[in-house]
Motif scaffolding. Structure first.
Motif, PDB file in Angstrom:
ATOM      1  N   ARG A 188     -14.992  44.126 -53.349  1.00  0.00           N
ATOM      2  CA  ARG A 188     -14.358  45.356 -53.804  1.00  0.00           C
ATOM      3  C   ARG A 188     -13.356  45.048 -54.914  1.00  0.00           C
ATOM      4  O   ARG A 188     -12.791  43.950 -54.975  1.00  0.00           O
ATOM      5  CB  ARG A 188     -13.672  46.076 -52.637  1.00  0.00           C
ATOM      6  N   VAL A 189     -13.129  46.033 -55.774  1.00  0.00           N
ATOM      7  CA  VAL A 189     -12.226  45.846 -56.905  1.00  0.00           C
ATOM      8  C   VAL A 189     -11.062  46.817 -56.792  1.00  0.00           C
ATOM      9  O   VAL A 189     -11.121  47.823 -56.089  1.00  0.00           O
ATOM     10  CB  VAL A 189     -12.963  46.052 -58.249  1.00  0.00           C
ATOM     11  N   GLU A 190      -9.988  46.482 -57.505  1.00  0.00           N
ATOM     12  CA  GLU A 190      -8.828  47.366 -57.586  1.00  0.00           C
ATOM     13  C   GLU A 190      -9.026  48.342 -58.735  1.00  0.00           C
ATOM     14  O   GLU A 190      -9.385  47.948 -59.849  1.00  0.00           O
ATOM     15  CB  GLU A 190      -7.547  46.557 -57.829  1.00  0.00           C
ATOM     16  N   PRO A 193     -19.503  59.962 -57.006  1.00  0.00           N
ATOM     17  CA  PRO A 193     -19.935  59.827 -55.610  1.00  0.00           C
ATOM     18  C   PRO A 193     -21.059  58.802 -55.496  1.00  0.00           C
ATOM     19  O   PRO A 193     -21.975  58.765 -56.332  1.00  0.00           O
ATOM     20  CB  PRO A 193     -20.431  61.236 -55.251  1.00  0.00           C
ATOM     21  N   ASP A 194     -20.995  57.976 -54.481  1.00  0.00           N
ATOM     22  CA  ASP A 194     -21.981  56.907 -54.328  1.00  0.00           C
ATOM     23  C   ASP A 194     -23.412  57.442 -54.258  1.00  0.00           C
ATOM     24  O   ASP A 194     -24.344  56.800 -54.737  1.00  0.00           O
ATOM     25  CB  ASP A 194     -21.651  56.115 -53.059  1.00  0.00           C
ATOM     26  N   ASN A 195     -23.585  58.656 -53.674  1.00  0.00           N
ATOM     27  CA  ASN A 195     -24.946  59.145 -53.469  1.00  0.00           C
ATOM     28  C   ASN A 195     -25.584  59.769 -54.703  1.00  0.00           C
ATOM     29  O   ASN A 195     -26.714  60.235 -54.631  1.00  0.00           O
ATOM     30  CB  ASN A 195     -24.989  60.136 -52.295  1.00  0.00           C
ATOM     31  N   VAL A 196     -24.872  59.804 -55.846  1.00  0.00           N
ATOM     32  CA  VAL A 196     -25.487  60.346 -57.063  1.00  0.00           C
ATOM     33  C   VAL A 196     -25.895  59.246 -58.040  1.00  0.00           C
ATOM     34  O   VAL A 196     -26.467  59.539 -59.099  1.00  0.00           O
ATOM     35  CB  VAL A 196     -24.552  61.347 -57.784  1.00  0.00           C
ATOM     36  N   ILE A 197     -25.597  57.996 -57.718  1.00  0.00           N
ATOM     37  CA  ILE A 197     -25.896  56.902 -58.646  1.00  0.00           C
ATOM     38  C   ILE A 197     -27.413  56.701 -58.736  1.00  0.00           C
ATOM     39  O   ILE A 197     -28.070  56.477 -57.716  1.00  0.00           O
ATOM     40  CB  ILE A 197     -25.227  55.593 -58.202  1.00  0.00           C
ATOM     41  N   PRO A 198     -28.005  56.771 -59.935  1.00  0.00           N
ATOM     42  CA  PRO A 198     -29.450  56.522 -60.054  1.00  0.00           C
ATOM     43  C   PRO A 198     -29.810  55.119 -59.571  1.00  0.00           C
ATOM     44  O   PRO A 198     -29.026  54.165 -59.711  1.00  0.00           O
ATOM     45  CB  PRO A 198     -29.702  56.668 -61.567  1.00  0.00           C
ATOM     46  N   HIS A 249     -26.992  48.247 -59.627  1.00  0.00           N
ATOM     47  CA  HIS A 249     -26.410  46.924 -59.840  1.00  0.00           C
ATOM     48  C   HIS A 249     -25.092  46.986 -60.609  1.00  0.00           C
ATOM     49  O   HIS A 249     -24.370  45.980 -60.685  1.00  0.00           O
ATOM     50  CB  HIS A 249     -27.411  46.031 -60.595  1.00  0.00           C
ATOM     51  N   LEU A 250     -24.762  48.129 -61.176  1.00  0.00           N
ATOM     52  CA  LEU A 250     -23.526  48.293 -61.938  1.00  0.00           C
ATOM     53  C   LEU A 250     -22.389  48.884 -61.090  1.00  0.00           C
ATOM     54  O   LEU A 250     -21.307  49.129 -61.610  1.00  0.00           O
ATOM     55  CB  LEU A 250     -23.773  49.192 -63.150  1.00  0.00           C
ATOM     56  N   VAL A 251     -22.642  49.104 -59.818  1.00  0.00           N
ATOM     57  CA  VAL A 251     -21.678  49.754 -58.936  1.00  0.00           C
ATOM     58  C   VAL A 251     -20.808  48.720 -58.227  1.00  0.00           C
ATOM     59  O   VAL A 251     -21.302  47.690 -57.764  1.00  0.00           O
ATOM     60  CB  VAL A 251     -22.413  50.624 -57.894  1.00  0.00           C
ATOM     61  N   ARG A 252     -19.527  49.012 -58.154  1.00  0.00           N
ATOM     62  CA  ARG A 252     -18.612  48.233 -57.324  1.00  0.00           C
ATOM     63  C   ARG A 252     -17.763  49.199 -56.491  1.00  0.00           C
ATOM     64  O   ARG A 252     -17.330  50.235 -56.978  1.00  0.00           O
ATOM     65  CB  ARG A 252     -17.699  47.337 -58.175  1.00  0.00           C
ATOM     66  N   ARG A 253     -17.557  48.833 -55.238  1.00  0.00           N
ATOM     67  CA  ARG A 253     -16.721  49.658 -54.368  1.00  0.00           C
ATOM     68  C   ARG A 253     -15.250  49.324 -54.589  1.00  0.00           C
ATOM     69  O   ARG A 253     -14.919  48.219 -55.051  1.00  0.00           O
ATOM     70  CB  ARG A 253     -17.117  49.463 -52.909  1.00  0.00           C
ATOM     71  N   LEU A 254     -14.388  50.267 -54.241  1.00  0.00           N
ATOM     72  CA  LEU A 254     -12.959  50.107 -54.474  1.00  0.00           C
ATOM     73  C   LEU A 254     -12.240  49.735 -53.182  1.00  0.00           C
ATOM     74  O   LEU A 254     -12.631  50.146 -52.091  1.00  0.00           O
ATOM     75  CB  LEU A 254     -12.369  51.415 -55.015  1.00  0.00           C
ATOM     76  N   ARG A 255     -11.164  48.947 -53.325  1.00  0.00           N
ATOM     77  CA  ARG A 255     -10.371  48.596 -52.152  1.00  0.00           C
ATOM     78  C   ARG A 255      -9.680  49.817 -51.566  1.00  0.00           C
ATOM     79  O   ARG A 255      -9.438  49.884 -50.362  1.00  0.00           O
ATOM     80  CB  ARG A 255      -9.338  47.527 -52.528  1.00  0.00           C
ATOM     81  N   ARG A 256      -9.340  50.768 -52.426  1.00  0.00           N
ATOM     82  CA  ARG A 256      -8.782  52.046 -51.974  1.00  0.00           C
ATOM     83  C   ARG A 256      -9.651  53.162 -52.581  1.00  0.00           C
ATOM     84  O   ARG A 256      -9.341  53.707 -53.641  1.00  0.00           O
ATOM     85  CB  ARG A 256      -7.322  52.188 -52.406  1.00  0.00           C
ATOM     86  N   PRO A 257     -10.759  53.469 -51.933  1.00  0.00           N
ATOM     87  CA  PRO A 257     -11.725  54.379 -52.541  1.00  0.00           C
ATOM     88  C   PRO A 257     -11.299  55.844 -52.461  1.00  0.00           C
ATOM     89  O   PRO A 257     -10.690  56.285 -51.478  1.00  0.00           O
ATOM     90  CB  PRO A 257     -12.990  54.147 -51.708  1.00  0.00           C
ATOM     91  N   LEU A 258     -11.619  56.572 -53.497  1.00  0.00           N
ATOM     92  CA  LEU A 258     -11.517  58.025 -53.478  1.00  0.00           C
ATOM     93  C   LEU A 258     -12.586  58.560 -52.528  1.00  0.00           C
ATOM     94  O   LEU A 258     -13.730  58.106 -52.536  1.00  0.00           O
ATOM     95  CB  LEU A 258     -11.754  58.570 -54.899  1.00  0.00           C
ATOM     96  N   ALA A 259     -12.218  59.520 -51.675  1.00  0.00           N
ATOM     97  CA  ALA A 259     -13.178  60.064 -50.714  1.00  0.00           C
ATOM     98  C   ALA A 259     -12.870  61.538 -50.465  1.00  0.00           C
ATOM     99  O   ALA A 259     -11.727  61.986 -50.603  1.00  0.00           O
ATOM    100  CB  ALA A 259     -13.138  59.285 -49.396  1.00  0.00           C
ATOM    101  N   ARG A 260     -13.893  62.286 -50.087  1.00  0.00           N
ATOM    102  CA  ARG A 260     -13.703  63.684 -49.693  1.00  0.00           C
ATOM    103  C   ARG A 260     -14.660  63.993 -48.539  1.00  0.00           C
ATOM    104  O   ARG A 260     -15.768  63.461 -48.475  1.00  0.00           O
ATOM    105  CB  ARG A 260     -13.945  64.642 -50.864  1.00  0.00           C
ATOM    106  N   GLU A 261     -14.187  64.851 -47.637  1.00  0.00           N
ATOM    107  CA  GLU A 261     -15.017  65.254 -46.503  1.00  0.00           C
ATOM    108  C   GLU A 261     -15.896  66.422 -46.912  1.00  0.00           C
ATOM    109  O   GLU A 261     -15.427  67.398 -47.498  1.00  0.00           O
ATOM    110  CB  GLU A 261     -14.137  65.660 -45.315  1.00  0.00           C
ATOM    111  N   LEU A 262     -17.171  66.329 -46.598  1.00  0.00           N
ATOM    112  CA  LEU A 262     -18.122  67.394 -46.894  1.00  0.00           C
ATOM    113  C   LEU A 262     -18.419  68.200 -45.634  1.00  0.00           C
ATOM    114  O   LEU A 262     -18.283  67.703 -44.517  1.00  0.00           O
ATOM    115  CB  LEU A 262     -19.415  66.813 -47.457  1.00  0.00           C
ATOM    116  N   ALA A 263     -18.828  69.434 -45.845  1.00  0.00           N
ATOM    117  CA  ALA A 263     -19.112  70.307 -44.714  1.00  0.00           C
ATOM    118  C   ALA A 263     -20.150  71.346 -45.111  1.00  0.00           C
ATOM    119  O   ALA A 263     -20.339  71.662 -46.287  1.00  0.00           O
ATOM    120  CB  ALA A 263     -17.839  71.001 -44.237  1.00  0.00           C
ATOM    121  N   ALA A 264     -20.821  71.867 -44.095  1.00  0.00           N
ATOM    122  CA  ALA A 264     -21.666  73.045 -44.241  1.00  0.00           C
ATOM    123  C   ALA A 264     -20.920  74.202 -43.605  1.00  0.00           C
ATOM    124  O   ALA A 264     -20.303  74.054 -42.551  1.00  0.00           O
ATOM    125  CB  ALA A 264     -23.011  72.834 -43.552  1.00  0.00           C
TER     126      ALA A 264
END
Length: 300
Positions: free
Chosen positions: A181-183, A242-247, A252-267
């Motif tokens: 993970r990266v900062e 968002p991780d789920n939209v990456i083609p 291979h160009l994706v890196r996760r963050l040590r303090r990731p931005l996140a949001r809760e989804l709902a229906a």
């Protein structure tokens, strides 16, 4: 007052003329005018100002329109629901959602629903901002909404888990040499590929960067999610998505963050889940597979 009169009124407003409204409704214009006149008489005054080249809402018409439109939309959904069979061999599901969710979370879920119930037609209404999405669903639009969990909501809400944002780096970026993970602060001096200010993701990205101690400076902006990914990959700068939209070809160009931005989804919906909406909920994300990321930054 009857439903036909409300439908005629809403159609005239949407078309901007009695002639076009009559053509869309497949009725004679004199009949349309007669029904609108009867409605105005019952309400005690004009709803529309007749102009040489169209119509204009009167103050009474502007006040009347939101409830009239909501009633017409509710009646259309009621007709659809009445035609649905309990075994889900037919029917229609209208989903209101955000653009990023439409290309990230929904494709697999819609495919699963259609595989299990091939007679169901699915249609999407896509929004840029969560506030407009929530307002329209409250007013009667769509059968089910998929988006960030509403802060306040009167109807049923089902959590779909958490959506994590990741950083997508340009080809050859030095940070790609690490597999961990990266900062986010390591990218403070870069020029960024940012969502257009009109896009709902824009304040989220800016808030995450501020949380990391900097304000992102743009190299290019776009309101299109896939364009952001492509611009970043070709070397214009990093982007947060968002991780789920990456083609798939850019994973291979994706890196996760040590303090990731996140949001809760709902229906969520207004009153109760329709049979088709309930079937769709069965195909959506399992929240146990999308727990809140550790050390996540969640904008207020």
């Amino acid at each position: 007052m009857n439903l036909r009169q409300l439908q005629y009124f809403v159609t005239v407003v949407e078309e901007g003329s009695f002639t076009r409204a009559a053509q869309r409704l497949y009725v004679a214009q004199p009949s349309l005018s007669k029904q609108l006149a009867a409605l105005e008489k019952e309400l005690g005054g004009p709803l529309l100002e007749r102009l040489p080249r169209g119509v204009r809402l009167t103050p009474s018409g502007r006040a009347f329109l939101p409830d009239a439109r909501a009633t017409v939309l509710s009646a259309e959904r009621a007709r659809r629901s009445a035609r649905m069979t309990h075994d889900l061999t037919g029917g229609e599901l209208e989903i209101a959602t955000l653009f990023s969710i439409a290309i990230g979370l929904l494709p697999d879920s819609i495919r699963a629903l259609r595989t299990r119930h091939p007679g169901i037609l699915v249609s999407l209404r896509e929004y840029v901002h969560r506030e407009q999405l929530e307002d329209d669903v409250r007013s009667g639009v769509s059968d089910i909404a998929i988006g960030p969990k509403p802060r306040t909501w009167d109807g049923p809400v089902t959590s779909l888990g958490w959506e994590e944002f990741v950083v997508l780096l340009p080809e050859g970026d030095p940070l790609l040499r690490t597999t961990g993970r990266v900062e986010l602060s390591d990218l403070a001096d870069r020029r960024w590929v940012l969502p257009d200010p009109s896009a709902g993701m824009a304040p989220l990205v800016v808030a995450a960067c501020r949380d990391a101690g900097f304000v992102p400076q743009p190299a290019v902006r776009s309101a299109q999610v896939e364009a952001l990914a492509r611009f970043a990959a070709c070397g214009l700068g990093p982007t947060l998505l968002p991780d789920n939209v990456i083609p798939g070809d850019l994973r291979h160009l994706v890196r996760r963050l040590r303090r990731p931005l996140a949001r809760e989804l709902a229906a969520y919906t207004r009153m109760t889940w329709s049979p088709v909406a309930s079937a769709f909920l069965d195909e959506l994300w399992d929240p146990r597979a999308a727990a809140r990321p550790a050390n996540a930054f969640v904008p207020g």
